[in-house]
Each structure stands twice: as C-alpha cells, then as structure tokens.
Enzyme design. Structure first.
Site: not given
Length: 212
Positions: A40, A109, A138
C-alpha cells in the site's frame, strides 16, 4: 495460492509500524503465516514503492505467498506482482485484467451488496469488504463506525467469489468475521503495530483457522 485459500492478509503501512521498516514487518508476518501481502504505502513515491515492491516480491515468493499492489496497475506489472487491489474510484477491473493478463489476481474494495455484485460481474477474483469495525487506518466508506458482520454475511451470501474482511480487525474479533462468511481477514495495525509482528500474525491465523 488462490484468494479462496487466503486466511490472513497483511496490508502494509509503515507509519503504523511502530518505527519499523515495512520490509522487516512483512518478513516477520510471512514467518507468522500470512498468505498475502498488499503493498500500500500511499504516502511514498512511485519509485520508492517500486523499489520496496521488488524486495517484497522476493520475500513473498520465497514464502509462497501472494503479492498484491494497491491501486496501481502499472506498479503491479513492474514488480511482477500476483495482482492488484482496486478501490471504487480506481481504474475498472476490466482494465486491470487487460493490462495484467487473465492469470492476474484482481481484488476490489466494496462495502455494499450492490458494489459486491458489480465487482463480481466485472471479473473480480475476490472482494475486500469493510471497514468491518471502526478504524482510522483505511480510507473506506463507514470507516469510522464500521459496516459490521451482518453486512459481511449479506455480501458473502450474494456472491460466489471469496470475501476478505478488512477494517478494525484483530485476533479478538476476527473469528466473528469468519463466522459471518468471510474466507479470510486483512489487517494493518493488528500486525504492523504489534510488539511482535510474527507472533501477532501467527495468533491471527490461529483464530481464523479455528473459526473457519
């Protein structure tokens, strides 16, 4: 390893790693049994992520774990990652498939049943569903309060592809996520911020396997 076989999934984020480097955290997490690692590190430059991705590719390859890159299809191709994970505002799943090939793993997602159904129809291999519980690490819908395990249950019942719960998950609540229908859990702080990331990863895996 296919997404359906993933039980624990680490999402990297160095600023939540208690002063440790991402490479060290990933190495420890792999020793603790994580099945997949997502690069990430959104606050790093593309070049920095590329260099880190090359090293993580070596580590995950040695551990027979999957390497997934967050958002960046080009970076996933550049480091020969196993696939890419896309958000609701990223490039379409079909584009990732065209750029990375049919053999690549493409995750998406989602936080609603409708989003999940659309992602599955578009060809996603797995869903990252959340935030399940409240989390600050997140950037997803409902990150403050969480969507809860009932939503996990609804989405798991609506799709055929694997569901990976994410957001505010640790060894204390991971079992409930699996019992609701998720095939695995993805975490950041539960491993990266732990005093002993390897032990934390191992304990998380034990909870998930026991609940499956």
């Amino acid at each position: 390893m296919e997404p359906r076989d993933w039980r624990t999934y680490l999402v990297t984020q160095q600023d939540r790693s208690a002063g440790r480097g991402t490479e060290a955290v990933v190495e420890a997490a792999l020793a603790g049994g994580v099945d997949a690692v997502q690069l990430r590190e959104k606050d790093r430059s593309a070049r920095e992520r590329y260099r880190l991705g090359e090293r993580l590719r070596e580590l995950t390859g040695s551990a027979a774990a999957a390497l997934i890159v967050n958002d960046r299809i080009d970076l996933a191709a550049a480091v020969d990652a196993d696939g890419v994970h896309l958000g609701q505002t990223d490039l379409p799943i079909q584009v990732a498939r065209e750029q990375l090939g049919e053999g690549a793993i493409v995750g998406c997602s989602t936080s609603t049943v409708r989003e999940a159904e659309i992602a599955e129809a578009a060809g996603a291999d797995y869903l990252g569903v959340g935030a399940v519980y409240g989390t600050a690490s997140k950037d997803v819908e409902a990150a403050k309060d969480g969507i809860g395990t009932d939503r996990i249950r609804e989405i798991a019942a609506a799709v055929e592809i694997p569901v990976v719960g994410i957001g505010g998950i640790d060894a204390n609540n991971a079992g409930a996520v699996i019992e609701a229908g998720a095939t695995g859990v993805a975490v950041i702080s539960a491993i990266t911020a732990a005093d002993d990331p390897e032990a934390a990863a191992r304990r998380l895996r034990e909870v998930v396997v026991d609940a499956a």
